[in-house]
Design a protein around this motif. Structure first.
Motif, PDB file in Angstrom:
ATOM      1  N   MET A 272       0.838  -1.192   0.000  1.00  0.00           N
ATOM      2  CA  MET A 272       0.000   0.000   0.000  1.00  0.00           C
ATOM      3  C   MET A 272       0.874   1.244   0.000  1.00  0.00           C
ATOM      4  N   ASN A 273       0.513   2.226  -0.819  1.00  0.00           N
ATOM      5  CA  ASN A 273       1.237   3.485  -0.837  1.00  0.00           C
ATOM      6  C   ASN A 273       0.945   4.287   0.422  1.00  0.00           C
ATOM      7  N   THR A 274       1.798   5.273   0.676  1.00  0.00           N
ATOM      8  CA  THR A 274       1.612   6.134   1.837  1.00  0.00           C
ATOM      9  C   THR A 274       0.326   6.932   1.701  1.00  0.00           C
ATOM     10  N   LEU A 275      -0.531   6.862   2.691  1.00  0.00           N
ATOM     11  CA  LEU A 275      -1.784   7.616   2.688  1.00  0.00           C
ATOM     12  C   LEU A 275      -1.512   9.071   3.060  1.00  0.00           C
ATOM     13  N   PRO A 276      -2.108  10.023   2.372  1.00  0.00           N
ATOM     14  CA  PRO A 276      -1.932  11.424   2.770  1.00  0.00           C
ATOM     15  C   PRO A 276      -2.826  11.777   3.952  1.00  0.00           C
ATOM     16  N   PRO A 277      -2.284  12.312   5.033  1.00  0.00           N
ATOM     17  CA  PRO A 277      -3.138  12.816   6.107  1.00  0.00           C
ATOM     18  C   PRO A 277      -4.058  13.909   5.569  1.00  0.00           C
ATOM     19  N   LEU A 278      -5.224  14.056   6.196  1.00  0.00           N
ATOM     20  CA  LEU A 278      -6.237  14.989   5.722  1.00  0.00           C
ATOM     21  C   LEU A 278      -6.678  15.932   6.829  1.00  0.00           C
ATOM     22  N   PHE A 279      -7.095  17.135   6.418  1.00  0.00           N
ATOM     23  CA  PHE A 279      -7.853  18.031   7.290  1.00  0.00           C
ATOM     24  C   PHE A 279      -9.167  18.322   6.594  1.00  0.00           C
ATOM     25  N   LEU A 280     -10.275  18.054   7.299  1.00  0.00           N
ATOM     26  CA  LEU A 280     -11.611  18.275   6.765  1.00  0.00           C
ATOM     27  C   LEU A 280     -12.314  19.340   7.597  1.00  0.00           C
ATOM     28  N   SER A 281     -12.880  20.328   6.939  1.00  0.00           N
ATOM     29  CA  SER A 281     -13.717  21.315   7.627  1.00  0.00           C
ATOM     30  C   SER A 281     -15.131  20.758   7.702  1.00  0.00           C
ATOM     31  N   HIS A 282     -15.624  20.559   8.922  1.00  0.00           N
ATOM     32  CA  HIS A 282     -16.932  19.913   9.061  1.00  0.00           C
ATOM     33  C   HIS A 282     -18.084  20.893   9.207  1.00  0.00           C
ATOM     34  N   GLY A 283     -17.799  22.162   9.497  1.00  0.00           N
ATOM     35  CA  GLY A 283     -18.865  23.154   9.542  1.00  0.00           C
ATOM     36  C   GLY A 283     -19.931  22.829  10.567  1.00  0.00           C
ATOM     37  N   SER A 284     -21.176  23.115  10.228  1.00  0.00           N
ATOM     38  CA  SER A 284     -22.310  22.877  11.115  1.00  0.00           C
ATOM     39  C   SER A 284     -22.705  21.407  11.118  1.00  0.00           C
ATOM     40  N   PRO A 285     -23.249  20.895  12.255  1.00  0.00           N
ATOM     41  CA  PRO A 285     -23.784  19.526  12.229  1.00  0.00           C
ATOM     42  C   PRO A 285     -24.827  19.301  11.141  1.00  0.00           C
ATOM     43  N   MET A 286     -25.494  20.372  10.695  1.00  0.00           N
ATOM     44  CA  MET A 286     -26.517  20.238   9.662  1.00  0.00           C
ATOM     45  C   MET A 286     -25.949  19.740   8.342  1.00  0.00           C
ATOM     46  N   LEU A 287     -24.631  19.774   8.193  1.00  0.00           N
ATOM     47  CA  LEU A 287     -24.023  19.227   6.985  1.00  0.00           C
ATOM     48  C   LEU A 287     -24.440  17.780   6.763  1.00  0.00           C
ATOM     49  N   ALA A 288     -24.669  17.044   7.851  1.00  0.00           N
ATOM     50  CA  ALA A 288     -25.050  15.638   7.733  1.00  0.00           C
ATOM     51  C   ALA A 288     -26.391  15.477   7.026  1.00  0.00           C
ATOM     52  N   LEU A 289     -27.267  16.474   7.154  1.00  0.00           N
ATOM     53  CA  LEU A 289     -28.577  16.432   6.491  1.00  0.00           C
ATOM     54  C   LEU A 289     -28.591  17.238   5.203  1.00  0.00           C
ATOM     55  N   GLU A 290     -27.780  18.275   5.147  1.00  0.00           N
ATOM     56  CA  GLU A 290     -27.736  19.174   3.991  1.00  0.00           C
ATOM     57  C   GLU A 290     -26.300  19.219   3.480  1.00  0.00           C
ATOM     58  N   PRO A 291     -25.890  18.214   2.709  1.00  0.00           N
ATOM     59  CA  PRO A 291     -24.471  18.068   2.372  1.00  0.00           C
ATOM     60  C   PRO A 291     -23.888  19.207   1.563  1.00  0.00           C
ATOM     61  N   GLY A 292     -24.652  19.790   0.660  1.00  0.00           N
ATOM     62  CA  GLY A 292     -24.124  20.871  -0.153  1.00  0.00           C
ATOM     63  C   GLY A 292     -22.877  20.447  -0.907  1.00  0.00           C
ATOM     64  N   ALA A 293     -22.112  21.435  -1.351  1.00  0.00           N
ATOM     65  CA  ALA A 293     -20.922  21.154  -2.165  1.00  0.00           C
ATOM     66  C   ALA A 293     -19.861  20.402  -1.380  1.00  0.00           C
ATOM     67  N   THR A 294     -19.709  20.721  -0.088  1.00  0.00           N
ATOM     68  CA  THR A 294     -18.676  20.046   0.698  1.00  0.00           C
ATOM     69  C   THR A 294     -19.030  18.595   0.938  1.00  0.00           C
ATOM     70  N   GLY A 295     -20.285  18.321   1.291  1.00  0.00           N
ATOM     71  CA  GLY A 295     -20.693  16.936   1.470  1.00  0.00           C
ATOM     72  C   GLY A 295     -20.517  16.123   0.204  1.00  0.00           C
ATOM     73  N   GLU A 296     -20.837  16.730  -0.939  1.00  0.00           N
ATOM     74  CA  GLU A 296     -20.658  16.041  -2.216  1.00  0.00           C
ATOM     75  C   GLU A 296     -19.180  15.772  -2.488  1.00  0.00           C
ATOM     76  N   PHE A 297     -18.332  16.731  -2.131  1.00  0.00           N
ATOM     77  CA  PHE A 297     -16.898  16.506  -2.323  1.00  0.00           C
ATOM     78  C   PHE A 297     -16.396  15.380  -1.428  1.00  0.00           C
ATOM     79  N   VAL A 298     -16.763  15.414  -0.149  1.00  0.00           N
ATOM     80  CA  VAL A 298     -16.275  14.399   0.785  1.00  0.00           C
ATOM     81  C   VAL A 298     -16.776  13.016   0.377  1.00  0.00           C
ATOM     82  N   ALA A 299     -17.963  12.951  -0.220  1.00  0.00           N
ATOM     83  CA  ALA A 299     -18.467  11.665  -0.696  1.00  0.00           C
ATOM     84  C   ALA A 299     -17.604  11.105  -1.819  1.00  0.00           C
ATOM     85  N   ARG A 300     -16.932  11.974  -2.576  1.00  0.00           N
ATOM     86  CA  ARG A 300     -16.011  11.512  -3.610  1.00  0.00           C
ATOM     87  C   ARG A 300     -14.638  11.173  -3.040  1.00  0.00           C
ATOM     88  N   LEU A 301     -14.351  11.702  -1.857  1.00  0.00           N
ATOM     89  CA  LEU A 301     -13.017  11.572  -1.287  1.00  0.00           C
ATOM     90  C   LEU A 301     -12.699  10.131  -0.898  1.00  0.00           C
TER      91      LEU A 301
END
Length: 277
Positions: free
Chosen positions: A1-30
């Protein structure tokens, strides 16, 4: 396995879990991008703004669960579940690495994922099948010491462990409610844009001294971070990636006009992750 890159994710409001918006869509691709580029992580070591302690604490339960560490939100948010396996077998390895760096880590047979952890992993790995080990960290230490703390964890990236910091690149809740109510689609205020741009520019330049001294040098630093516990996990993840490679901003955005939603990857494998997205 190659070296995994450490990540920093901005999680914003808890409402992101219900209203993913652009960031939720990006993290789903991550998550799928990580799997394609590096293989599926063996575990996630999670360092979140909402799990802190006076000394390092590893929550090494055999089973984790979502913790609803917030109030006043719609009932639907409290019905969401995220119950992945824990990673108790990883805890001694993390404790040993920290011990080599002079840190005394406590290992508890307890679990619980704060919303900064589960709201992100719910999009990245919705099957909840990757073991998660939360690491409570020390928010009273300055950025350079947080970076050194992260450096102690660097070997994990070569061992199939995803080091994930979770916070917010800008975070001032007073600003969120400045007009009396929160508006998720409010235009970004100049102070937030200026801070995020400065952070991205200094990162691209590998200007570590400036980044470590962001509170004195960055525009609107005290405004965007009245307290800095939401930014400090960035430095832990950055330390795990090392000084030699520039932090790479994979995603940038904002909610509520001033909660920056930027995502960063660190270390020599960051560019491979960006190419896989």
């Amino acid at each position: 396995m190659n070296t995994l890159p450490p990540l920093f994710l901005s999680h914003g409001s808890p409402m992101l879990a219900l209203e993913p918006g652009a960031t939720g869509e990006f993290v789903a691709r991550l998550g799928p991008a990580i799997d394609r580029a590096f293989g599926r992580p063996k575990a996630v070591l999670a360092v979140s703004a909402h799990s802190t302690a006076r000394e390092p604490v590893l929550l090494a339960s055999a089973r984790q669960h979502a913790v609803y560490d917030f109030g006043g939100f719609p009932d639907a948010l409290y019905q969401l579940q995220y119950n992945p396996p824990g990673a108790p077998e990883l805890a001694p390895r993390v404790a040993a690495l920290l011990g080599e760096a002079g840190e005394r880590a406590h290992v508890l047979d307890q679990g619980g994922l704060d919303h900064g952890i589960w709201s992100m992993l719910r999009f990245m790995y919705p099957e909840a099948d990757i073991p998660v080990l939360p690491l409570a960290w020390m928010p009273h230490r300055p950025p350079a010491e947080q970076f050194a703390f992260g450096q102690a964890l660097a070997a994990l990236s070569d061992e199939g462990v995803l080091v994930m910091g979770s916070g917010s690149i800008t975070h001032n809740l007073r600003r969120v409610f400045a007009q009396g109510r929160a508006d998720v689609g409010a235009p970004e205020i100049p102070e937030s844009r200026g801070f995020r741009d400065w952070f991205a520019e200094r990162s691209a330049a590998r200007d570590w001294p400036a980044l470590w001294n962001y509170r004195r040098l960055a525009p609107s630093a005290a405004d965007m971070h009245p307290t800095d516990e939401h930014l400090l996990p960035w430095f832990v993840a950055a330390g795990a990636g090392g000084e030699a490679t520039a932090p790479l901003r994979l995603h940038e955005g904002v909610t509520y006009g001033c909660l920056g939603m930027d995502v960063y990857a660190f270390g020599p494998s960051a560019s491979a992750l960006a190419a896989a997205l």
